[in-house]
Design a protein around this motif. Structure first.
Motif, mmCIF file in Angstrom:
data_model
loop_
_atom_site.group_PDB
_atom_site.id
_atom_site.type_symbol
_atom_site.label_atom_id
_atom_site.label_comp_id
_atom_site.label_asym_id
_atom_site.label_seq_id
_atom_site.Cartn_x
_atom_site.Cartn_y
_atom_site.Cartn_z
ATOM 1 N N ASP A 203 0.833 -1.213 0.000
ATOM 2 C CA ASP A 203 0.000 0.000 0.000
ATOM 3 C C ASP A 203 0.863 1.257 0.000
ATOM 4 O OD1 ASP A 203 -2.537 -1.104 -0.129
ATOM 5 O OD2 ASP A 203 -2.645 -1.424 2.038
ATOM 6 N N ILE A 207 0.926 4.243 -2.804
ATOM 7 C CA ILE A 207 0.798 5.662 -2.460
ATOM 8 C C ILE A 207 1.932 6.461 -3.091
ATOM 9 C CG2 ILE A 207 0.947 7.316 -0.547
ATOM 10 C CD1 ILE A 207 -0.489 5.239 1.210
ATOM 11 N N TYR A 270 -4.468 7.531 1.558
ATOM 12 C CA TYR A 270 -4.107 7.588 0.142
ATOM 13 C C TYR A 270 -4.264 9.009 -0.393
ATOM 14 C CZ TYR A 270 -3.321 2.799 -1.563
ATOM 15 O OH TYR A 270 -2.786 1.572 -1.854
#
Length: 327
Positions: A203, A207, A270
């Motif tokens: 993740d 990002i 995000y």
């Protein structure tokens, strides 16, 4: 000319990437080889980071310069965006935050093999680029595209005296070096920073990827706008840095959940991180053009070399303090 510089730079990168791939069983020797390789790669870094304005001045007309600077400087950032994806997708995470099935079955040897695969692939890509530059990379065009490209520039010593005595340049240089330097170091260890809030390295990689890609797209669009409407560089930078301030404030308040009680969700994380990256990364070519215009006729390479040095100083300060970050 650019040819000698680019060949020297890419040869340092080939040597540095090759040192990291030497198959040595002794871990201490291996560690020294990797550090040496990283050092050589770091010596090559300033050319990659600050040659874009010199390239655009040498090869492009005045109404194309900002766009050319944006493309040349931001393509470098796209390489970093690729690294954000390749690392987490090829090498499984050892820190327990990844939810990939591969991680539960992985062991130290498997992780080591995957890291070596990445290092060999990087060595191959760098060698290919060096071969291409060796085969064809002209120093300059047959005819200068503008008066600036053909004009005589100041000497090395006079250039430094002019830069250090120009208060306006020093203020703009700090406005560039502090946010961009800190953000570069911060985004490079984003997976480490986000681990305490249970964000996986995959993740964190996504990002970083989208923040850089978004910054490249917006940066090129802003540079094209600056080519059409002259005299708007300061206004564009104020807009971008205002957006970056709001995005970083949002991210900070979201992470301080015990104080602000704002929800810490994947969507907010995000969005705030990606917006911060977009606003800051897209400001790079605008800053470069403003530097060149402010201190002309100082050569572009010297001007951008000084601001890149300052940026790396602030990045180094951040990474130095992160060495004390153990939890």
């Amino acid at each position: 000319g650019l040819r000698v510089t680019v060949l020297l730079t890419s040869s340092l990168m080939v040597l540095g990437a090759g040192l990291r791939c030497v198959p040595v069983s002794d871990l201490e020797i291996r560690k020294k080889l990797i550090h040496g390789g990283q050092l050589l790669n770091g010596l090559a870094g300033p050319t990659v980071m600050n040659a874009a304005p010199f390239l655009s001045t040498t090869w492009f007309s005045p109404d194309e310069r900002a766009t050319a600077t944006a493309i040349a400087s931001l393509l470098n950032y796209l390489g970093a965006a690729g690294a954000f994806l390749v690392g987490p997708l090829v090498v499984p995470s050892p820190n327990g935050t990844s939810h990939l099935p591969l991680v539960s079955q992985s062991n130290t040897e498997h992780i080591k093999d995957r890291i070596e695969a990445v290092l060999y692939a990087e060595f191959g890509m760098v060698s290919l680029i060096f071969s291409a530059a060796l085969a064809y990379f002209p120093s300059r065009p047959p005819f200068p595209p503008s008066v600036a490209a053909a004009s005589q520039r100041l000497s090395y010593r006079r250039s430094f005296c002019r830069l250090l005595s120009n208060f306006r340049f020093l203020m703009i240089a700090l406005a560039y070096a502090i946010p961009l330097g800190v953000f570069s170091g911060w985004s490079g260890v984003l997976d480490l920073i986000l681990t305490p809030v249970h964000v996986s390295q995959v993740d964190a990689g996504w990002i970083g990827f989208w923040s850089i890609v978004g910054g490249c797209v917006v940066g090129i669009a802003m540079a094209r706008f600056a080519d059409f409407i002259r005299g708007m560089l300061k206004f564009i930078l104020l807009l971008l840095l205002s957006g970056a301030t709001l995005a970083s404030t949002w991210f900070t308040l979201t992470c301080l959940t015990s104080v602000t009680h704002l929800p810490l969700t994947t969507a907010t994380l995000y969005t705030s991180c990606i917006l911060l990256g977009i606003f800051l990364n897209s400001s790079v070519p605008i800053f470069f053009e403003l530097f060149v215009e402010t201190v002309y006729p100082v050569p572009e390479g010297i001007t951008c070399g000084v601001v890149t040095f300052l940026s790396n100083v602030f990045m180094g300060v951040l990474l130095f303090f992160l060495t004390f970050y153990h939890t």
